[in-house]
Design a protein around this motif. Structure first.
Motif, PDB file in Angstrom:
ATOM      1  N   MET A   1     -17.421   1.350   4.616  1.00 50.68           N
ATOM      2  CA  MET A   1     -16.159   0.356   4.299  1.00 50.68           C
ATOM      3  C   MET A   1     -16.343  -0.420   5.019  1.00 50.68           C
TER       4      MET A   1
ATOM      5  N   ARG B   1       1.142   4.346  -2.730  1.00 50.99           N
ATOM      6  CA  ARG B   1       0.069   5.796  -2.405  1.00 50.99           C
ATOM      7  C   ARG B   1       1.749   6.430  -2.079  1.00 50.99           C
TER       8      ARG B   1
ATOM      9  N   HIS C   1       0.339  -1.600  -0.256  1.00 53.83           N
ATOM     10  CA  HIS C   1      -0.163   0.344   0.326  1.00 53.83           C
ATOM     11  C   HIS C   1       0.381   1.383  -0.002  1.00 53.83           C
TER      12      HIS C   1
ATOM     13  N   HIS D   1      -5.606   4.720   5.497  1.00 51.06           N
ATOM     14  CA  HIS D   1      -5.908   4.558   3.887  1.00 51.06           C
ATOM     15  C   HIS D   1      -6.966   5.538   3.916  1.00 51.06           C
TER      16      HIS D   1
ATOM     17  N   CYS E   1      -8.421   9.434   3.156  1.00 51.85           N
ATOM     18  CA  CYS E   1      -8.619   9.178   1.970  1.00 51.85           C
ATOM     19  C   CYS E   1      -7.251  10.279   1.193  1.00 51.85           C
TER      20      CYS E   1
ATOM     21  N   GLY F   1     -12.395   9.795  -6.890  1.00 49.29           N
ATOM     22  CA  GLY F   1     -12.847  11.134  -6.503  1.00 49.29           C
ATOM     23  C   GLY F   1     -13.769  11.312  -7.494  1.00 49.29           C
TER      24      GLY F   1
ATOM     25  N   ARG G   1     -14.037  -4.544   5.403  1.00 48.21           N
ATOM     26  CA  ARG G   1     -12.072  -4.962   5.946  1.00 48.21           C
ATOM     27  C   ARG G   1     -12.780  -6.213   5.925  1.00 48.21           C
TER      28      ARG G   1
HETATM   29  C1  HEM Z   1     -15.838  13.896  -0.535  1.00 46.17           C
HETATM   30  C2  HEM Z   1     -15.586  13.174  -1.429  1.00 46.17           C
HETATM   31  C3  HEM Z   1     -14.553  12.270  -1.171  1.00 46.17           C
HETATM   32  C4  HEM Z   1     -14.178  11.604   0.242  1.00 46.17           C
HETATM   33  C5  HEM Z   1     -15.786  11.382   0.917  1.00 46.17           C
HETATM   34  C6  HEM Z   1     -14.023  10.530   0.095  1.00 46.17           C
HETATM   35  C7  HEM Z   1     -13.678   9.222   1.395  1.00 46.17           C
HETATM   36  C8  HEM Z   1     -12.683   8.760   1.294  1.00 46.17           C
HETATM   37  C9  HEM Z   1     -12.571   7.104   2.325  1.00 46.17           C
HETATM   38  C10 HEM Z   1     -13.668   7.136   3.303  1.00 46.17           C
HETATM   39  C11 HEM Z   1     -11.435   6.414   1.673  1.00 46.17           C
HETATM   40  C12 HEM Z   1     -10.715   5.382   2.797  1.00 46.17           C
HETATM   41  C13 HEM Z   1     -10.605   4.043   2.064  1.00 46.17           C
HETATM   42  C14 HEM Z   1     -10.986   3.099   3.170  1.00 46.17           C
HETATM   43  O1  HEM Z   1     -10.032   3.216   4.363  1.00 46.17           O
HETATM   44  O2  HEM Z   1     -11.237   1.916   2.845  1.00 46.17           O
HETATM   45  C15 HEM Z   1     -10.782   7.244   0.644  1.00 46.17           C
HETATM   46  C16 HEM Z   1      -9.470   6.263   0.398  1.00 46.17           C
HETATM   47  C17 HEM Z   1      -9.283   7.233  -1.055  1.00 46.17           C
HETATM   48  N1  HEM Z   1      -9.969   8.403  -1.585  1.00 46.17           N
HETATM   49 FE1  HEM Z   1     -10.959   9.138  -1.097  1.00 46.17          FE
HETATM   50  N2  HEM Z   1     -12.652  10.442  -1.155  1.00 46.17           N
HETATM   51  C18 HEM Z   1     -13.294  12.032  -1.466  1.00 46.17           C
HETATM   52  C19 HEM Z   1     -12.924  12.496  -2.965  1.00 46.17           C
HETATM   53  C20 HEM Z   1     -11.382  11.418  -2.950  1.00 46.17           C
HETATM   54  C21 HEM Z   1     -10.604  12.050  -4.151  1.00 46.17           C
HETATM   55  C22 HEM Z   1     -11.371  13.478  -5.027  1.00 46.17           C
HETATM   56  C23 HEM Z   1      -9.988  11.757  -4.605  1.00 46.17           C
HETATM   57  C24 HEM Z   1      -8.568  11.807  -5.746  1.00 46.17           C
HETATM   58  C25 HEM Z   1      -8.558  12.358  -7.503  1.00 46.17           C
HETATM   59  C26 HEM Z   1     -10.182  10.381  -4.097  1.00 46.17           C
HETATM   60  C27 HEM Z   1      -8.658   9.301  -3.764  1.00 46.17           C
HETATM   61  C28 HEM Z   1      -8.834   8.177  -2.626  1.00 46.17           C
HETATM   62  C29 HEM Z   1      -7.608   7.239  -2.863  1.00 46.17           C
HETATM   63  C30 HEM Z   1      -6.775   6.750  -3.330  1.00 46.17           C
HETATM   64  C31 HEM Z   1      -8.403   6.635  -1.376  1.00 46.17           C
HETATM   65  C32 HEM Z   1      -7.180   4.909  -1.331  1.00 46.17           C
HETATM   66  C33 HEM Z   1      -6.482   5.745   0.077  1.00 46.17           C
HETATM   67  C34 HEM Z   1      -5.222   4.694   0.815  1.00 46.17           C
HETATM   68  O3  HEM Z   1      -6.108   3.654   0.381  1.00 46.17           O
HETATM   69  O4  HEM Z   1      -4.761   4.707   0.765  1.00 46.17           O
HETATM   70  N3  HEM Z   1     -10.582  10.507  -2.422  1.00 46.17           N
HETATM   71  N4  HEM Z   1     -11.417   8.185   0.160  1.00 46.17           N
END
Ligand code: HEM
Length: 410
Positions: A297, A102, A98, A355, A357, A250, A299
């Motif tokens: 989410m 990242r 991971h 993880h 966001c 995203g 797990r």
């Molecule tokens: C309001 C908008 C957003 C919300 C509410 C949101 C919410 C989340 C949440 C809850 C996670 C955690 C997932 C987990 O723990 O299993 C996550 C991970 C992630 N989000 Fe967002 N997200 C948003 C916008 C975005 C945007 C704009 C992007 C990129 C362009 C993005 C890219 C990612 C990525 C790549 C992960 C994985 C991170 C990892 O595994 O280290 N998200 N998001």
């Protein structure tokens, strides 16, 4: 409304199966926090966790609670569908893999790096609104004309997709985020989704090849040229998977943040205050808590663990309900009230821990710019009284369309 996740398992519990229940799941969450804070649902072969403290504990402990769906006992069954490309991305990988994945893109999403993108986000927002907001007053579907296209064009721009390909890009993104819905023929849906994935994959492979030969100042170039800690670079598949993840993770989320915010602000007559002194960023945080775009989410337990007197066994699947944690009366004062200036506000809307966001700073920036521009162009915005339909995507919370009436600003 979607009923299955990428592994073909039912995601939403029966209690949230109806349109009304999934649009307002909050009373049910409250009952569950009180009566069954950690419960096993045999129909879905899944544990549900509802309290803030327990949700946070699970997210904070990624040794005991893995994000890798392949560790679930469900996966050992022979009729499991093929695994998808997304399973190889950071979202579904534990450390250390991971962290390597990242690490390649992390800095592109830091607030400092994003500041350069702000004028472009503003231009996109202005363009969309100048098409949508015309005449002195009128009606628009806020999702279709504004909240949906904005994040898609922003991520396209960030990756380096040229303007003339944006419409194709929007179509692919739309198909990708749809999960199989209950009222749709699954085979047809899968075929449509696969066709979009293939088209998109070949488009991205071209881009990857091009950026390897001719690096540019865009995220796709960073994905294919940036070295990991061990000196290696992402493979084509890894670069492709990451690009698709950025789209999937995203877009629909940010769309729903903007849409949910319009609902919250309208229902609380906040637009006027936001044109004045009220702090927009603080109000957006409250939207993330009050109507969290990602409600839950998944797990997988890697060892037996006890929580609230229940024993979760190694290999069991768990759904952590962020949307419930964010309304937990043990954590927040008056959690059922939308408080636009709530501070502190330690919501879990973007997750927690390893993880957390990646795109949180981008989502916050986009939402703030979106509202600054919307408030600039309109004198009033009001919801049209209509039957709302929930977003058709697993565990994502929002509405398919949101008709509003507006009066333009002087
Ligand atoms: C309001 C908008 C957003 C919300 C509410 C949101 C919410 C989340 C949440 C809850 C996670 C955690 C997932 C987990 O723990 O299993 C996550 C991970 C992630 N989000 Fe967002 N997200 C948003 C916008 C975005 C945007 C704009 C992007 C990129 C362009 C993005 C890219 C990612 C990525 C790549 C992960 C994985 C991170 C990892 O595994 O280290 N998200 N998001």
């Amino acid at each position: 409304m979607s009923s299955t996740d990428p592994q073909g398992l039912q995601v939403l519990p029966d209690e949230l199966a109806s349109r009304e229940a999934w649009l307002e799941p909050f009373d049910w969450y409250r009952e569950m926090r009180a009566d069954a804070p950690v419960r096993y649902d045999p129909a879905r072969r899944t544990w549900d966790v509802f309290r803030y403290e327990d949700v946070k504990r699970i997210l904070a402990d990624d040794d005991t609670f893995s994000v890798n769906p392949r560790l679930a006992d469900e996966f050992q069954e022979p009729d499991r569908p093929e695994e998808g490309l997304l399973f190889e991305t950071m979202l579904f990988q534990d450390s250390p893999r991971h962290d390597e994945l990242r690490g390649v893109v992390n800095d592109a999403f830091e607030p400092r790096a994003l500041r350069e993108l702000e004028p472009e986000i503003r231009d996109f927002a202005t363009d969309l609104l100048s098409e949508a907001v015309t005449g002195e007053d009128g009606t628009m579907d806020l999702v279709e004309t504004f909240a949906y296209p904005l994040p898609v064009v922003v991520i396209a721009e960030l990756l380096g997709v040229p303007a003339e390909d944006r419409d194709r890009f929007k179509r692919w993104s739309n198909t990708l985020v749809e999960a199989a819905s209950t009222d749709e023929d699954t085979k047809e849906f899968t075929e449509r989704q696969q066709a979009a994935q293939m088209e998109m994959a070949s488009y991205f492979f071209e881009m990857i090849k091009d950026r390897r030969e001719t690096p540019r100042d865009d995220l796709m170039t960073q994905l294919v040229t940036r070295e990991r800690a061990d000196g290696s670079r992402l493979s084509e598949e890894e670069a492709l998977g990451t690009s698709i993840l950025l789209l999937v993770a995203g877009n629909i989320t940010t769309t729903n943040l903007i849409t949910n915010a319009v609902r919250c602000f309208s229902n609380h007559d906040l637009f006027e205050e936001l044109r004045g002194d009220a702090d927009l960023q603080t109000a957006i945080e409250e939207v993330l808590r009050y109507r969290s775009p990602v409600q839950a989410m998944t797990r997988v337990a890697t060892e037996d663990v006890t929580m609230q007197d229940e024993t979760i066994e190694a290999g069991d699947r768990i759904i952590v309900w962020l949307g419930s944690a964010n309304r937990d009366e043990r954590q927040f004062d008056d959690p059922g009230t939308f408080v636009p200036d709530r501070t502190p506000n330690q919501h879990l809307g973007f997750g927690y821990g390893t993880h957390y966001c990646l795109g949180a700073p981008l989502a916050r920036l986009e939402a703030a710019v979106a509202f600054e521009e919307l408030l600039e162009r309109t004198a009033t915005i009001e919801l049209v009284d209509t039957e709302l339909q929930p977003t058709r995507s697993s565990l994502i919370y929002g509405v398919e369309s949101l008709p509003v009436t507006y009066e333009t600003a002087e």
